[in-house]
Design a protein around this motif. Structure first.
Motif, PDB file in Angstrom:
ATOM      1  N   GLU A  22      -5.862 -22.590  -8.452  1.00 39.95           N
ATOM      2  CA  GLU A  22      -5.968 -24.055  -8.469  1.00 39.95           C
ATOM      3  C   GLU A  22      -4.936 -24.663  -9.406  1.00 39.95           C
ATOM      4  OE1 GLU A  22     -10.763 -24.519  -7.525  1.00 39.95           O
ATOM      5  OE2 GLU A  22     -10.046 -24.316  -9.586  1.00 39.95           O
ATOM      6  N   LYS A  23      -4.688 -24.012 -10.537  1.00 42.21           N
ATOM      7  CA  LYS A  23      -3.668 -24.504 -11.471  1.00 42.21           C
ATOM      8  C   LYS A  23      -2.288 -24.479 -10.828  1.00 42.21           C
ATOM      9  CE  LYS A  23      -5.966 -23.245 -15.819  1.00 42.21           C
ATOM     10  NZ  LYS A  23      -5.854 -22.451 -17.070  1.00 42.21           N
ATOM     11  N   LEU A  24      -1.990 -23.380 -10.125  1.00 45.62           N
ATOM     12  CA  LEU A  24      -0.683 -23.274  -9.475  1.00 45.62           C
ATOM     13  C   LEU A  24      -0.533 -24.336  -8.394  1.00 45.62           C
ATOM     14  CD1 LEU A  24       1.991 -21.726  -9.053  1.00 45.62           C
ATOM     15  CD2 LEU A  24       0.780 -20.331  -7.362  1.00 45.62           C
ATOM     16  N   ARG A  25      -1.555 -24.500  -7.556  1.00 48.25           N
ATOM     17  CA  ARG A  25      -1.481 -25.475  -6.473  1.00 48.25           C
ATOM     18  C   ARG A  25      -1.286 -26.887  -7.022  1.00 48.25           C
ATOM     19  NH1 ARG A  25      -6.195 -24.766  -4.547  1.00 48.25           N
ATOM     20  NH2 ARG A  25      -5.556 -22.905  -3.383  1.00 48.25           N
ATOM     21  N   ALA A  26      -2.040 -27.242  -8.059  1.00 44.84           N
ATOM     22  CA  ALA A  26      -1.925 -28.583  -8.641  1.00 44.84           C
ATOM     23  C   ALA A  26      -0.555 -28.793  -9.259  1.00 44.84           C
ATOM     24  CB  ALA A  26      -3.014 -28.797  -9.684  1.00 44.84           C
ATOM     25  N   ALA A  27      -0.038 -27.772  -9.961  1.00 46.50           N
ATOM     26  CA  ALA A  27       1.265 -27.903 -10.606  1.00 46.50           C
ATOM     27  C   ALA A  27       2.379 -28.030  -9.581  1.00 46.50           C
ATOM     28  CB  ALA A  27       1.521 -26.701 -11.512  1.00 46.50           C
ATOM     29  N   LEU A  28       2.311 -27.266  -8.497  1.00 49.99           N
ATOM     30  CA  LEU A  28       3.345 -27.348  -7.467  1.00 49.99           C
ATOM     31  C   LEU A  28       3.273 -28.659  -6.705  1.00 49.99           C
ATOM     32  CD1 LEU A  28       3.366 -23.691  -6.083  1.00 49.99           C
ATOM     33  CD2 LEU A  28       4.948 -24.755  -7.691  1.00 49.99           C
ATOM     34  N   ASP A  29       2.059 -29.182  -6.522  1.00 50.00           N
ATOM     35  CA  ASP A  29       1.929 -30.499  -5.887  1.00 50.00           C
ATOM     36  C   ASP A  29       2.629 -31.562  -6.734  1.00 50.00           C
ATOM     37  OD1 ASP A  29       0.573 -29.592  -3.687  1.00 50.00           O
ATOM     38  OD2 ASP A  29      -1.414 -30.070  -4.471  1.00 50.00           O
ATOM     39  N   ARG A  30       2.475 -31.478  -8.058  1.00 53.46           N
ATOM     40  CA  ARG A  30       3.146 -32.439  -8.937  1.00 53.46           C
ATOM     41  C   ARG A  30       4.651 -32.230  -8.917  1.00 53.46           C
ATOM     42  NH1 ARG A  30      -1.208 -30.746 -12.763  1.00 53.46           N
ATOM     43  NH2 ARG A  30      -2.918 -32.217 -12.455  1.00 53.46           N
ATOM     44  N   LEU A  31       5.080 -30.976  -8.835  1.00 54.36           N
ATOM     45  CA  LEU A  31       6.510 -30.686  -8.803  1.00 54.36           C
ATOM     46  C   LEU A  31       7.164 -31.268  -7.555  1.00 54.36           C
ATOM     47  CD1 LEU A  31       9.051 -29.225  -9.776  1.00 54.36           C
ATOM     48  CD2 LEU A  31       8.173 -27.131  -8.730  1.00 54.36           C
ATOM     49  N   ARG A  32       6.485 -31.198  -6.425  1.00 53.27           N
ATOM     50  CA  ARG A  32       7.056 -31.701  -5.176  1.00 53.27           C
ATOM     51  C   ARG A  32       7.088 -33.219  -5.140  1.00 53.27           C
ATOM     52  NH1 ARG A  32       3.374 -27.578  -3.456  1.00 53.27           N
ATOM     53  NH2 ARG A  32       4.539 -25.670  -2.990  1.00 53.27           N
ATOM     54  N   TYR A 154       5.460 -21.172 -16.160  1.00 53.21           N
ATOM     55  CA  TYR A 154       5.060 -21.725 -17.449  1.00 53.21           C
ATOM     56  C   TYR A 154       4.752 -23.210 -17.260  1.00 53.21           C
ATOM     57  CZ  TYR A 154       6.979 -17.426 -19.448  1.00 53.21           C
ATOM     58  OH  TYR A 154       7.227 -16.104 -19.751  1.00 53.21           O
ATOM     59  N   LEU A 155       3.578 -23.616 -17.710  1.00 50.14           N
ATOM     60  CA  LEU A 155       3.138 -24.996 -17.559  1.00 50.14           C
ATOM     61  C   LEU A 155       3.070 -25.683 -18.910  1.00 50.14           C
ATOM     62  CD1 LEU A 155       0.131 -24.497 -15.098  1.00 50.14           C
ATOM     63  CD2 LEU A 155       2.529 -24.905 -14.527  1.00 50.14           C
ATOM     64  N   LYS A 156       3.288 -26.981 -18.896  1.00 49.41           N
ATOM     65  CA  LYS A 156       3.070 -27.821 -20.068  1.00 49.41           C
ATOM     66  C   LYS A 156       2.321 -29.060 -19.609  1.00 49.41           C
ATOM     67  CE  LYS A 156       5.380 -30.140 -23.947  1.00 49.41           C
ATOM     68  NZ  LYS A 156       6.681 -30.429 -24.603  1.00 49.41           N
ATOM     69  N   GLY A 157       1.093 -29.186 -20.057  1.00 47.92           N
ATOM     70  CA  GLY A 157       0.290 -30.320 -19.616  1.00 47.92           C
ATOM     71  C   GLY A 157       0.061 -30.348 -18.126  1.00 47.92           C
ATOM     72  N   GLY A 158      -0.019 -29.165 -17.502  1.00 48.44           N
ATOM     73  CA  GLY A 158      -0.247 -29.105 -16.064  1.00 48.44           C
ATOM     74  C   GLY A 158       0.990 -29.291 -15.219  1.00 48.44           C
ATOM     75  N   LEU A 159       2.169 -29.462 -15.849  1.00 53.13           N
ATOM     76  CA  LEU A 159       3.417 -29.641 -15.132  1.00 53.13           C
ATOM     77  C   LEU A 159       4.283 -28.384 -15.285  1.00 53.13           C
ATOM     78  CD1 LEU A 159       4.252 -33.274 -16.302  1.00 53.13           C
ATOM     79  CD2 LEU A 159       3.229 -32.588 -14.126  1.00 53.13           C
ATOM     80  N   VAL A 160       4.986 -28.012 -14.219  1.00 55.83           N
ATOM     81  CA  VAL A 160       5.852 -26.830 -14.277  1.00 55.83           C
ATOM     82  C   VAL A 160       7.041 -27.123 -15.185  1.00 55.83           C
ATOM     83  CG1 VAL A 160       7.269 -25.229 -12.971  1.00 55.83           C
ATOM     84  CG2 VAL A 160       5.185 -26.143 -11.945  1.00 55.83           C
ATOM     85  N   GLU A 161       7.209 -26.286 -16.203  1.00 58.78           N
ATOM     86  CA  GLU A 161       8.304 -26.445 -17.148  1.00 58.78           C
ATOM     87  C   GLU A 161       9.368 -25.354 -16.981  1.00 58.78           C
ATOM     88  OE1 GLU A 161       8.431 -27.611 -21.808  1.00 58.78           O
ATOM     89  OE2 GLU A 161       7.386 -25.749 -21.355  1.00 58.78           O
ATOM     90  N   ARG A 162       8.927 -24.163 -16.552  1.00 61.08           N
ATOM     91  CA  ARG A 162       9.848 -23.027 -16.456  1.00 61.08           C
ATOM     92  C   ARG A 162       9.277 -22.019 -15.468  1.00 61.08           C
ATOM     93  NH1 ARG A 162      10.351 -18.406 -20.884  1.00 61.08           N
ATOM     94  NH2 ARG A 162      12.416 -17.540 -20.467  1.00 61.08           N
ATOM     95  N   VAL A 163      10.165 -21.417 -14.667  1.00 61.34           N
ATOM     96  CA  VAL A 163       9.766 -20.362 -13.741  1.00 61.34           C
ATOM     97  C   VAL A 163      10.742 -19.202 -13.900  1.00 61.34           C
ATOM     98  CG1 VAL A 163       9.254 -19.731 -11.354  1.00 61.34           C
ATOM     99  CG2 VAL A 163       8.894 -22.096 -12.111  1.00 61.34           C
ATOM    100  N   LEU A 164      10.229 -18.004 -14.100  1.00 57.29           N
ATOM    101  CA  LEU A 164      11.051 -16.800 -14.232  1.00 57.29           C
ATOM    102  C   LEU A 164      10.790 -15.884 -13.042  1.00 57.29           C
ATOM    103  CD1 LEU A 164      10.918 -15.740 -18.007  1.00 57.29           C
ATOM    104  CD2 LEU A 164      12.945 -16.339 -16.690  1.00 57.29           C
ATOM    105  N   TYR A 165      11.865 -15.424 -12.424  1.00 54.32           N
ATOM    106  CA  TYR A 165      11.769 -14.537 -11.275  1.00 54.32           C
ATOM    107  C   TYR A 165      12.269 -13.144 -11.668  1.00 54.32           C
ATOM    108  CZ  TYR A 165      11.524 -18.918  -8.581  1.00 54.32           C
ATOM    109  OH  TYR A 165      11.170 -20.153  -8.090  1.00 54.32           O
ATOM    110  N   TYR A 166      11.509 -12.113 -11.308  1.00 53.70           N
ATOM    111  CA  TYR A 166      11.867 -10.729 -11.598  1.00 53.70           C
ATOM    112  C   TYR A 166      12.035  -9.964 -10.295  1.00 53.70           C
ATOM    113  CZ  TYR A 166      10.154 -11.793 -16.323  1.00 53.70           C
ATOM    114  OH  TYR A 166       9.951 -12.347 -17.558  1.00 53.70           O
ATOM    115  N   ASP A 167      12.944  -8.994 -10.290  1.00 47.75           N
ATOM    116  CA  ASP A 167      13.107  -8.163  -9.099  1.00 47.75           C
ATOM    117  C   ASP A 167      12.044  -7.069  -9.076  1.00 47.75           C
ATOM    118  OD1 ASP A 167      13.946  -6.175 -10.856  1.00 47.75           O
ATOM    119  OD2 ASP A 167      16.071  -6.389 -10.385  1.00 47.75           O
TER     120      ASP A 167
END
Length: 231
Positions: A22-32, A154-167
């Motif tokens: 739910e946190k991820l879905r809400a954060a991505l909705d705000r990002l879009r 990484y979230l700050k106040g429910g907003l996406v601040e940073r995303v790290l991708y690993y292989d």
């Protein structure tokens, strides 16, 4: 300053009790962001050079229609993301093509963004979500078509601040940074995004979002037939 402090506190309280999914879905909705039209400036940096694109974007938060305005040599190209379907219009060919799944990892306009990044819901559809020390940790679902073995959000106040991708070997390959969120009623949209290639020094892509007009987007914008003529 107090208003923004209160906003982040409120968003943080809203996140309490939510599952990682739910946190991820809400954060991505705000990002879009909300349904809107805007001009996105794409700055593709390489060692010793930079290319700049201006893009007209129409999106309802789920679907996106992107048209190249500048440079003149690239103008007229258009892209349409509809869930797992991605269409491209190339004015040099004079026709619209549907991108096969194997082509979704290719780079968008030669930038550090891939077509997969434009698809919208991949982080939710392809990954399972857990939370470790306040960080959302995504691991691929069985059979998921993704080159990543792990993604950290990484979230700050429910907003996406940073995303790290690993292989698949656990090496960091890409980093996405977001800043300057704009608030539109109950929706949000970042002003700036920066995607860094962690394997090649000096390779990064910045996105600046301006001329935002919030409101319903005509349904024809999401019809492949309008990629050539514009919406």
């Amino acid at each position: 300053m107090r208003r923004w402090a209160f906003l982040f506190l409120w968003l943080g309280l809203m996140a309490l009790g939510q599952t990682p999914e739910e946190k991820l879905r809400a954060a991505l909705d705000r990002l879009r962001g909300p349904a809107h039209q805007a001009v996105y400036t794409l700055l593709v940096e390489r060692p010793g050079s930079m290319r700049t694109y201006r893009l007209q974007v129409y999106t309802d938060g789920e679907r996106a229609h992107i048209r190249v305005l500048e440079p003149r040599s690239e103008a007229g190209q258009a892209f349409l993301s509809l869930g797992q379907d991605l269409y491209l219009y190339d004015p040099r060919l004079g026709r619209t093509l549907r991108l096969p799944p194997t082509g979704r990892s290719e780079r968008f306009l030669g930038s550090d963004l891939t077509y997969q990044d434009l698809m919208g819901r991949d982080l939710e559809a392809l990954f399972s979500v857990a939370e470790e020390k306040g960080v959302l940790v995504l691991t691929p679902r069985p059979g998921a078509a993704t080159p990543y073995g792990r993604v950290e959000v990484y979230l700050k106040g429910g907003l996406v601040e940073r995303v790290l991708y690993y292989d698949q070997r656990g090496q960091g390959v890409r980093e996405l940074l977001l800043a300057g969120y704009q608030r539109f009623q109950e929706a949000y949209l970042p002003r700036e995004m920066e995607l860094r290639d962690l394997l090649r020094s000096g390779y990064r892509t910045r996105v600046e979002i301006g001329e935002v007009r919030v409101g319903p987007v005509p349904e024809r914008c999401f019809n492949p037939l309008y990629l050539e003529r514009g919406c």
